[in-house]
Design a protein around this motif. Structure first.
Motif, mmCIF file in Angstrom:
data_model
loop_
_atom_site.group_PDB
_atom_site.id
_atom_site.type_symbol
_atom_site.label_atom_id
_atom_site.label_comp_id
_atom_site.label_asym_id
_atom_site.label_seq_id
_atom_site.Cartn_x
_atom_site.Cartn_y
_atom_site.Cartn_z
ATOM 1 N N GLU A 54 1.126 -5.052 4.414
ATOM 2 C CA GLU A 54 0.604 -4.207 3.337
ATOM 3 C C GLU A 54 0.977 -2.741 3.557
ATOM 4 N N TYR A 58 3.793 -0.488 1.351
ATOM 5 C CA TYR A 58 3.404 0.750 0.680
ATOM 6 C C TYR A 58 4.271 1.918 1.146
ATOM 7 N N GLY A 134 -6.971 -4.580 8.488
ATOM 8 C CA GLY A 134 -6.617 -4.359 7.086
ATOM 9 C C GLY A 134 -7.817 -4.401 6.155
ATOM 10 N N THR A 136 -9.524 -1.990 4.960
ATOM 11 C CA THR A 136 -9.358 -0.958 3.934
ATOM 12 C C THR A 136 -7.976 -1.088 3.311
ATOM 13 N N LYS A 137 -7.908 -1.086 1.994
ATOM 14 C CA LYS A 137 -6.620 -1.165 1.321
ATOM 15 C C LYS A 137 -5.774 0.053 1.691
ATOM 16 N N PHE A 138 -4.550 -0.189 2.139
ATOM 17 C CA PHE A 138 -3.750 0.915 2.660
ATOM 18 C C PHE A 138 -3.419 1.940 1.581
ATOM 19 N N ALA A 139 -3.314 1.501 0.354
ATOM 20 C CA ALA A 139 -3.008 2.431 -0.740
ATOM 21 C C ALA A 139 -4.093 3.489 -0.902
ATOM 22 N N ASP A 140 -5.276 3.245 -0.307
ATOM 23 C CA ASP A 140 -6.350 4.236 -0.378
ATOM 24 C C ASP A 140 -6.057 5.468 0.456
ATOM 25 N N ASN A 249 -11.987 1.460 -0.779
ATOM 26 C CA ASN A 249 -12.239 0.034 -0.925
ATOM 27 C C ASN A 249 -12.266 -0.606 0.454
ATOM 28 N N TRP A 250 -13.192 -1.517 0.657
ATOM 29 C CA TRP A 250 -13.334 -2.131 1.977
ATOM 30 C C TRP A 250 -13.846 -3.547 1.843
ATOM 31 N N THR A 251 -13.264 -4.454 2.620
ATOM 32 C CA THR A 251 -13.684 -5.847 2.638
ATOM 33 C C THR A 251 -13.878 -6.279 4.084
#
Length: 291
Positions: A54, A58, A134, A136-140, A249-251
């Motif tokens: 990811e 990016y 991963g 946190t979405k890296f695009a953030d 964003n976080w999962t």
């Protein structure tokens, strides 16, 4: 407790051998990349590939859109007992050692120690801490970059932008057991009471620092395990470095190395020692200079 905290304190963190002048790229030298991404990794052979795919996807797309954008990803293998180093080396072969570097520590030092090693070897104007899972979405990164930009003008070129999961608690998106939630709230109270009052989520592993802020904070960092984020921000506040907190964003990803009770107990002890050791003068802040 004050006496124990003072007597058992190390006077100053040591400089890693990798950061001695002339032996390797290091934080004391002028920046030669726009961005360094430091990924601490301990037994992450299963989770690391998703994060790296990811992140590099990016970063490669961003570089194609803007050829002046340069980056490096530094994977710090923190004494892993699995194939983490081998997995990371495959990305080094695929993208080249100028874009992906792997630093392997013989013994496990803890997340803080691994991040510190990576930061000391960084070449970027800005340095991003990113967890290997991963979550946190890296695009953030664009959100934390905006947070950093909004702090301008930066005093002495120092600023920090922290990703935050605090906004997720009310919506129960980040699901935890009752016991873990109780421990988390207790930890948040201790952080607020003893060390850092302005940041709601000190533990999110997605933080962006200017090079000068990274130099000054990590050069003074003592804690090498879970509570290192708190000391990092405590140091930043003492140095009057502006800090932004930005929702990301976080999962929650399975495979966490955090052991709920014992890890929180260790962190609680470290929080108390952070406050007492700085308060009693056992730990002092020293300004560092670039070469």
């Amino acid at each position: 407790v004050c006496v124990i905290a003072h007597v058992t304190a190390k006077t100053m963190p040591h400089e890693d051998a990798d950061c001695r002048k002339g032996s390797a790229p290091n934080i004391h030298d002028p920046a030669t990349r726009e961005l360094s991404v430091v990924v601490p990794s301990y037994n992450e052979e299963n989770r690391l590939p998703l994060m790296m795919d990811e992140a590099l996807d990016y970063l490669e797309k961003r570089q194609k859109q803007d050829p002046s954008f340069t980056y490096e990803v530094i994977v710090v293998n923190d004494g892993s007992k699995d194939q983490t180093a081998k997995v990371a080396e495959e990305y080094c072969k695929k993208y080249g050692s100028d874009k992906v570097r792997v630093i392997s520590l013989e013994k496990n030092r803890g997340k803080g120690g691994a991040v510190r090693t990576g930061v000391f070897s960084s070449r970027g104007k800005n340095i991003l801490m990113a967890d290997a899972d991963g979550a946190t979405k890296f695009a953030d990164i664009e959100k934390v970059e905006e947070g950093l930009k909004n702090l301008r003008p930066w005093p002495k070129e120092m600023a920090i932008s922290c990703g935050s999961r605090a906004h997720l608690e009310k919506d129960s998106i980040a699901k935890r057991s009752y016991f873990r939630t109780l421990l988390m709230y207790g930890f948040h109270f201790l952080v607020w009471f003893l060390c850092v009052k302005e940041i709601r989520d000190t533990q999110c592993g997605f933080k962006l620092l200017t090079r000068e802020a990274a130099l000054q904070t990590f050069s003074n960092l003592h804690i090498e395990r879970w509570a290192f984020d708190v000391e990092l921000l405590y140091i930043a506040q003492r140095l009057k470095i502006p800090i932004a907190e930005v929702a990301v964003n976080w999962t929650e990803i399975e495979g966490s190395k955090l052991v709920p009770f014992w890890s929180w107990l260790q962190m609680g002890r470290d929080l108390l020692f952070i406050r007492l050791r700085y308060m009693t003068g056992a730990w002092k802040l020293e300004a560092k200079k670039c070469n």
